[in-house]
Write an enzyme that holds these catalytic residues in place. Structure first.
Site, PDB file in Angstrom:
ATOM      1  N   HIS A  28      39.403  59.538  28.455  1.00  0.00           N
ATOM      2  CA  HIS A  28      38.239  60.417  28.544  1.00  0.00           C
ATOM      3  C   HIS A  28      37.586  60.329  29.920  1.00  0.00           C
ATOM      4  CE1 HIS A  28      36.622  63.137  25.605  1.00  0.00           C
ATOM      5  NE2 HIS A  28      36.991  62.368  24.592  1.00  0.00           N
ATOM      6  N   ASP A  34      55.686  73.802  21.984  1.00  0.00           N
ATOM      7  CA  ASP A  34      57.120  73.892  21.719  1.00  0.00           C
ATOM      8  C   ASP A  34      57.898  73.392  22.933  1.00  0.00           C
ATOM      9  OD1 ASP A  34      59.712  74.542  21.123  1.00  0.00           O
ATOM     10  OD2 ASP A  34      59.334  76.657  20.712  1.00  0.00           O
TER      11      ASP A  34
END
Length: 350
Positions: free
Chosen positions: A76, A289
């Site tokens: 983060h 994908d």
């Protein structure tokens, strides 16, 4: 990371772990114990603020059945969930076609939220407190989400309540009920909800903007009689509208809290018991994908602290909730009949 405050771009690349698990994928991902699912993430990395590995870690996990899992852990300190997803999308795009054109990351540095005069922040962006906590996973089918939305709409003045609104309200109410049962008395409570600012600020920022471009708004419940779904959702909608109209750069509640910590000032006394909800339901995790087709499952690691609800899409049918509580509160919450009317406590990914 230098002094936990600045990023030194040394061009050494990203840590890549290649792991084999002596079990089929279904046995790991479908296990009711969320700690088993966490085997697909780099050990001791997810949600940690001082990992020895670095700022970005990838793990490729191979299973006995021939299936694989790809997990991405991004600090983060670099950015938020939007950045983690965009990294995976760009990586998958180049894997399918090495000549594909992708938009380079847009490094906003501290142009949106300038560093304080004392220098860059060295405090953690997100605290990680896992001791005594446990995570449970619940599925809300599309039909149950629709049923809940219709019920709330008919009993409140809110038009077309969103899935995130009604599910976060239900979780807030039922978890607070469990906490009250264990403590013996109701405590004024608030639900903190995080929001991506990229499309809300002017000028708008593209999805590939690197940084924690976030803020939050809160729904406050002071009396136990107001802890009901129509009231919670009505107040939530009001707070959300106020949030969208304010200057979320100058009046960024989340950034101001971090600056308070950076100054070494003692945190303000909390007047409300705090619960947090983060929704990534609009993020297309199931569209990543690498060339093998779309994933059969997408999930997140356990953490990082209690009284937290993470929401994300569950394949093509509903929404998945990851609930983090301390063990005592979880033992009461997981038996809540109102909650279980809409949520399934367990469902296989495949």
């Amino acid at each position: 990371m230098k002094d936990n405050a600045e990023i030194d771009c040394n061009d050494k690349g990203v840590e890549f772990l290649n792991v084999h698990i002596d079990a089929p994928m279904s046995q790991v991902l479908n296990d009711q114990d969320c700690n088993v699912k966490d085997l697909i993430f780099p050990h001791g990395v997810a949600w940690e603020n001082d990992s020895d590995y670095g700022l970005a870690v990838i793990q490729l996990t191979h299973f006995d059945c021939g299936g694989i899992a790809v997990s991405t852990c991004l600090s983060h300190k670099i950015g938020d969930a939007c950045n983690g997803l965009q990294f995976s999308i760009d990586w998958a795009t180049l894997t399918r076609d090495s000549n594909a054109k992708i938009t380079p990351p847009y490094y906003i540095s501290d142009t949106i939220f300038p560093s304080p005069p004392s220098g860059p922040l060295d405090s953690p962006v997100v605290p990680s407190i896992l001791d005594g906590c446990t995570q449970k996973r619940y599925i809300f089918s599309s039909s149950k989400v629709s049923e809940l939305r219709s019920s709330v709409a008919s009993e409140s003045h809110v038009k077309n309540p969103t899935p995130t609104e009604v599910l976060s309200a239900l979780l807030f109410k039922c978890v607070a009920k469990a906490v009250t049962a264990n403590s013996g008395s109701f405590v004024p409570s608030k639900l903190i909800q995080y929001a991506d600012l990229r499309g809300m600020i002017s000028p708008k920022l593209p999805p590939n903007s690197i940084g924690n471009v976030l803020s939050h708004f809160s729904t406050h419940i002071s009396n136990e009689t107001d802890m009901n779904l129509p009231q919670i959702v009505s107040l939530m909608r009001e707070e959300k509208q106020l949030f969208r109209t304010r200057d979320n750069i100058k009046e960024n509640a989340w950034a101001l809290e971090i600056l308070q910590l950076a100054k070494g000032l003692p945190p303000k006394k909390k007047e409300f018991d705090e619960y947090t909800c983060s929704s990534v339901c609009k993020f297309p995790f199931y569209d990543v994908d690498f060339g093998w087709g779309k994933p059969m499952a997408a999930t997140i690691a356990t953490g990082p602290y209690k009284k937290l609800f993470n929401l994300m899409n569950y394949k093509d049918d509903g929404i998945e909730a990851f609930v983090m509580l301390d063990e005592q509160d979880m033992s009461v919450f997981e038996r809540d009949e109102e909650f279980l009317e809409f949520a399934s406590p367990y469902a296989n990914y495949f």
